[in-house]
Motif scaffolding. Structure first.
Motif, PDB file in Angstrom:
ATOM      1  N   TYR A 159       0.833  -1.214   0.000  1.00 40.96           N
ATOM      2  CA  TYR A 159       0.000   0.000   0.000  1.00 40.96           C
ATOM      3  C   TYR A 159       0.862   1.257   0.000  1.00 40.96           C
ATOM      4  O   TYR A 159       0.584   2.224  -0.725  1.00 40.96           O
ATOM      5  CB  TYR A 159      -0.920  -0.026   1.220  1.00 40.96           C
ATOM      6  CG  TYR A 159      -1.630   1.278   1.486  1.00 40.96           C
ATOM      7  CD1 TYR A 159      -2.689   1.696   0.690  1.00 40.96           C
ATOM      8  CD2 TYR A 159      -1.252   2.096   2.555  1.00 40.96           C
ATOM      9  CE1 TYR A 159      -3.347   2.896   0.940  1.00 40.96           C
ATOM     10  CE2 TYR A 159      -1.897   3.283   2.814  1.00 40.96           C
ATOM     11  CZ  TYR A 159      -2.944   3.682   2.011  1.00 40.96           C
ATOM     12  OH  TYR A 159      -3.580   4.873   2.261  1.00 40.96           O
ATOM     13  N   LEU A 160       1.924   1.246   0.814  1.00 40.69           N
ATOM     14  CA  LEU A 160       2.779   2.429   0.925  1.00 40.69           C
ATOM     15  C   LEU A 160       3.587   2.680  -0.344  1.00 40.69           C
ATOM     16  O   LEU A 160       3.999   3.821  -0.602  1.00 40.69           O
ATOM     17  CB  LEU A 160       3.724   2.275   2.118  1.00 40.69           C
ATOM     18  CG  LEU A 160       3.062   2.276   3.508  1.00 40.69           C
ATOM     19  CD1 LEU A 160       4.090   1.981   4.588  1.00 40.69           C
ATOM     20  CD2 LEU A 160       2.387   3.628   3.771  1.00 40.69           C
ATOM     21  N   HIS A 161       3.835   1.628  -1.126  1.00 42.28           N
ATOM     22  CA  HIS A 161       4.618   1.786  -2.353  1.00 42.28           C
ATOM     23  C   HIS A 161       3.767   2.132  -3.566  1.00 42.28           C
ATOM     24  O   HIS A 161       4.303   2.340  -4.661  1.00 42.28           O
ATOM     25  CB  HIS A 161       5.427   0.510  -2.644  1.00 42.28           C
ATOM     26  CG  HIS A 161       6.658   0.381  -1.801  1.00 42.28           C
ATOM     27  ND1 HIS A 161       6.634  -0.157  -0.523  1.00 42.28           N
ATOM     28  CD2 HIS A 161       7.950   0.741  -2.031  1.00 42.28           C
ATOM     29  CE1 HIS A 161       7.865  -0.138  -0.020  1.00 42.28           C
ATOM     30  NE2 HIS A 161       8.680   0.389  -0.912  1.00 42.28           N
ATOM     31  N   LYS A 162       2.438   2.195  -3.369  1.00 47.69           N
ATOM     32  CA  LYS A 162       1.576   2.594  -4.478  1.00 47.69           C
ATOM     33  C   LYS A 162       1.435   4.104  -4.512  1.00 47.69           C
ATOM     34  O   LYS A 162       1.394   4.762  -3.471  1.00 47.69           O
ATOM     35  CB  LYS A 162       0.185   1.953  -4.332  1.00 47.69           C
ATOM     36  CG  LYS A 162       0.165   0.455  -4.605  1.00 47.69           C
ATOM     37  CD  LYS A 162      -1.249  -0.086  -4.489  1.00 47.69           C
ATOM     38  CE  LYS A 162      -1.284  -1.588  -4.785  1.00 47.69           C
ATOM     39  NZ  LYS A 162      -2.670  -2.130  -4.646  1.00 47.69           N
ATOM     40  N   PRO A 163       1.321   4.705  -5.707  1.00 46.16           N
ATOM     41  CA  PRO A 163       1.098   6.151  -5.788  1.00 46.16           C
ATOM     42  C   PRO A 163      -0.241   6.517  -5.160  1.00 46.16           C
ATOM     43  O   PRO A 163      -1.250   5.839  -5.379  1.00 46.16           O
ATOM     44  CB  PRO A 163       1.102   6.440  -7.296  1.00 46.16           C
ATOM     45  CG  PRO A 163       1.459   5.173  -7.978  1.00 46.16           C
ATOM     46  CD  PRO A 163       1.408   4.061  -7.006  1.00 46.16           C
ATOM     47  N   GLN A 164      -0.253   7.558  -4.366  1.00 51.72           N
ATOM     48  CA  GLN A 164      -1.459   7.984  -3.675  1.00 51.72           C
ATOM     49  C   GLN A 164      -2.019   9.258  -4.320  1.00 51.72           C
ATOM     50  O   GLN A 164      -1.274  10.204  -4.613  1.00 51.72           O
ATOM     51  CB  GLN A 164      -1.156   8.257  -2.189  1.00 51.72           C
ATOM     52  CG  GLN A 164      -0.550   7.074  -1.451  1.00 51.72           C
ATOM     53  CD  GLN A 164      -1.489   5.903  -1.354  1.00 51.72           C
ATOM     54  OE1 GLN A 164      -2.691   6.071  -1.151  1.00 51.72           O
ATOM     55  NE2 GLN A 164      -0.955   4.696  -1.515  1.00 51.72           N
ATOM     56  N   ASP A 165      -3.338   9.248  -4.511  1.00 50.79           N
ATOM     57  CA  ASP A 165      -4.023  10.438  -5.025  1.00 50.79           C
ATOM     58  C   ASP A 165      -4.669  11.154  -3.844  1.00 50.79           C
ATOM     59  O   ASP A 165      -5.734  10.775  -3.365  1.00 50.79           O
ATOM     60  CB  ASP A 165      -5.091  10.025  -6.047  1.00 50.79           C
ATOM     61  CG  ASP A 165      -5.742  11.243  -6.718  1.00 50.79           C
ATOM     62  OD1 ASP A 165      -5.362  12.382  -6.371  1.00 50.79           O
ATOM     63  OD2 ASP A 165      -6.634  11.051  -7.559  1.00 50.79           O
ATOM     64  N   PHE A 166      -3.993  12.196  -3.368  1.00 53.84           N
ATOM     65  CA  PHE A 166      -4.456  12.882  -2.165  1.00 53.84           C
ATOM     66  C   PHE A 166      -5.635  13.823  -2.439  1.00 53.84           C
ATOM     67  O   PHE A 166      -6.193  14.413  -1.525  1.00 53.84           O
ATOM     68  CB  PHE A 166      -3.310  13.683  -1.531  1.00 53.84           C
ATOM     69  CG  PHE A 166      -2.195  12.807  -1.030  1.00 53.84           C
ATOM     70  CD1 PHE A 166      -2.311  12.140   0.167  1.00 53.84           C
ATOM     71  CD2 PHE A 166      -1.037  12.633  -1.780  1.00 53.84           C
ATOM     72  CE1 PHE A 166      -1.292  11.328   0.629  1.00 53.84           C
ATOM     73  CE2 PHE A 166      -0.010  11.821  -1.327  1.00 53.84           C
ATOM     74  CZ  PHE A 166      -0.134  11.165  -0.117  1.00 53.84           C
ATOM     75  N   SER A 167      -6.032  13.953  -3.696  1.00 54.76           N
ATOM     76  CA  SER A 167      -7.169  14.824  -4.032  1.00 54.76           C
ATOM     77  C   SER A 167      -8.498  14.110  -3.809  1.00 54.76           C
ATOM     78  O   SER A 167      -9.550  14.742  -3.785  1.00 54.76           O
ATOM     79  CB  SER A 167      -7.070  15.268  -5.500  1.00 54.76           C
ATOM     80  OG  SER A 167      -7.150  14.160  -6.375  1.00 54.76           O
ATOM     81  N   THR A 168      -8.465  12.779  -3.670  1.00 58.43           N
ATOM     82  CA  THR A 168      -9.696  12.026  -3.466  1.00 58.43           C
ATOM     83  C   THR A 168      -9.818  11.599  -2.009  1.00 58.43           C
ATOM     84  O   THR A 168      -8.830  11.509  -1.280  1.00 58.43           O
ATOM     85  CB  THR A 168      -9.712  10.771  -4.358  1.00 58.43           C
ATOM     86  OG1 THR A 168      -8.594   9.943  -4.018  1.00 58.43           O
ATOM     87  CG2 THR A 168      -9.627  11.167  -5.831  1.00 58.43           C
ATOM     88  N   GLN A 169     -11.050  11.321  -1.610  1.00 59.73           N
ATOM     89  CA  GLN A 169     -11.314  10.870  -0.241  1.00 59.73           C
ATOM     90  C   GLN A 169     -10.828   9.426  -0.092  1.00 59.73           C
ATOM     91  O   GLN A 169     -11.156   8.574  -0.914  1.00 59.73           O
ATOM     92  CB  GLN A 169     -12.826  10.944   0.041  1.00 59.73           C
ATOM     93  CG  GLN A 169     -13.205  10.685   1.497  1.00 59.73           C
ATOM     94  CD  GLN A 169     -12.844  11.851   2.401  1.00 59.73           C
ATOM     95  OE1 GLN A 169     -12.574  12.945   1.928  1.00 59.73           O
ATOM     96  NE2 GLN A 169     -12.818  11.605   3.702  1.00 59.73           N
ATOM     97  N   PRO A 170     -10.014   9.117   0.930  1.00 60.59           N
ATOM     98  CA  PRO A 170      -9.521   7.748   1.094  1.00 60.59           C
ATOM     99  C   PRO A 170     -10.668   6.773   1.372  1.00 60.59           C
ATOM    100  O   PRO A 170     -11.608   7.102   2.102  1.00 60.59           O
ATOM    101  CB  PRO A 170      -8.569   7.860   2.292  1.00 60.59           C
ATOM    102  CG  PRO A 170      -9.000   9.082   3.029  1.00 60.59           C
ATOM    103  CD  PRO A 170      -9.513  10.020   1.977  1.00 60.59           C
ATOM    104  N   ASN A 171     -10.579   5.578   0.769  1.00 67.38           N
ATOM    105  CA  ASN A 171     -11.615   4.584   1.005  1.00 67.38           C
ATOM    106  C   ASN A 171     -11.413   3.910   2.360  1.00 67.38           C
ATOM    107  O   ASN A 171     -10.444   4.188   3.073  1.00 67.38           O
ATOM    108  CB  ASN A 171     -11.645   3.555  -0.131  1.00 67.38           C
ATOM    109  CG  ASN A 171     -10.300   2.862  -0.325  1.00 67.38           C
ATOM    110  OD1 ASN A 171      -9.559   2.651   0.638  1.00 67.38           O
ATOM    111  ND2 ASN A 171      -9.976   2.529  -1.571  1.00 67.38           N
ATOM    112  N   LEU A 172     -12.319   2.985   2.689  1.00 61.95           N
ATOM    113  CA  LEU A 172     -12.278   2.348   4.006  1.00 61.95           C
ATOM    114  C   LEU A 172     -10.994   1.547   4.198  1.00 61.95           C
ATOM    115  O   LEU A 172     -10.371   1.615   5.268  1.00 61.95           O
ATOM    116  CB  LEU A 172     -13.497   1.436   4.181  1.00 61.95           C
ATOM    117  CG  LEU A 172     -13.604   0.710   5.526  1.00 61.95           C
ATOM    118  CD1 LEU A 172     -13.671   1.698   6.681  1.00 61.95           C
ATOM    119  CD2 LEU A 172     -14.820  -0.215   5.542  1.00 61.95           C
TER     120      LEU A 172
END
Length: 283
Positions: A159-172
């Motif tokens: 999970y930590l090595h995947k690119p994160q899109d901080f503009s969207t609301q994080p899922n559960l």
């Protein structure tokens, strides 16, 4: 209805209540590590209730009785003891998001399929045999917990090595993973579990040699249980030696842990047949 069934249902009910409490903290975006002492006391009470249920289910007849549901309950119970103790020294309350729902499921299964209906009964003929059985059970359970910990760490690492899109609301799922302890903290807990499991596995192997010599006349029986147990012991010993000498960690440690556990489970699948053979020859 026997007492172990009632107590497992009661433990499941308390796990459910405590689980709802901590999951509500997650949805309210509260810090899970800022939990009142009451939660720790409630968890301790559940551990005691479940421990009594396991004791009754396992030793109700004067001999050791166990089936797969009671084995799962014992492993969970042992894991929660480790978690409860370590939570006083490390911020690992995020684990409760996974452990408490798991506790509900396992305790309900242990109540629905008790040892009185489906179980293997083991007659410990000597005190040494009893020590061997108990240390084996604790060793298998601790290494199983270490493997579960390794799976959690693998998921968090991916999970930590995947690119994160901080503009969207994080899922559960993202919120649950974000609430987990840092990988370094989890790694420290992982190696404590492996060390404890390795020490107990060593004791189980040594006592097993004496038991085998007394009953069968050989130090190491020529069966798949002995083979896979010894290979697993070598793997965990190598991992711990590599950790001390070369600082092995991260994905190397996770892969070795899962591989060692897989071999140990291959040995475990034959445990019932081996115990029955030992008992028949010792009768």
């Amino acid at each position: 209805m026997s007492y172990d069934i009632v107590l497992h249902y009661l433990a499941a009910l308390f796990y459910l209540g405590l689980g709802i409490s901590i999951w509500s903290h997650l949805f309210k975006h509260k810090d899970l590590n800022k939990r009142p002492i009451l939660s720790s006391l409630v968890l301790l009470a559940i551990i005691i209730i479940q421990g009594i249920a396991i004791h009754i289910g396992m030793l109700a007849t004067g001999h050791i009785q166990i089936n797969w549901t009671l084995g799962l309950s014992f492993t969970l119970w042992l894991g929660l003891i480790v978690y409860w103790f370590e939570s006083h020294f490390m911020k690992i309350n995020g684990f409760q998001l996974l452990l408490l729902p798991l506790g509900v499921i396992i305790c309900v299964l242990a109540a629905l399929i008790p040892t009185s209906e489906v179980s293997t009964t083991i007659h410990a003929q000597t005190n040494l045999f009893m020590v061997h059985l108990i240390t084996s059970l604790f060793a298998y359970s601790l290494i199983a917990l270490g493997s579960l910990q390794a799976l959690i760490m693998t998921g968090l690492d991916n999970y930590l090595h995947k690119p994160q899109d901080f503009s969207t609301q994080p899922n559960l799922l993202s919120r649950v993973l974000d609430a987990q302890p840092p990988l370094l903290v989890q790694e420290k807990l992982l190696f404590r579990l492996i060390w404890l499991g390795f020490i107990l596995l060593t004791i189980a192997i040594i006592t097993g040699m004496f038991v085998s010599m007394n009953i069968m006349g050989v130090i190491l029986p020529s069966d798949h249980k002995t083979f896979f147990t010894l290979i697993s012991w070598v793997i965990f010993g190598t991992l711990l030696f590599g950790r001390m000498m070369w600082g092995w960690r991260g994905r190397i440690a996770l892969r070795w842990t899962l591989f060692g556990f897989a071999l140990l489970m291959l040995a475990y699948t034959g445990t019932r047949l081996i115990f029955e053979e030992l008992i028949q020859q010792g009768a």
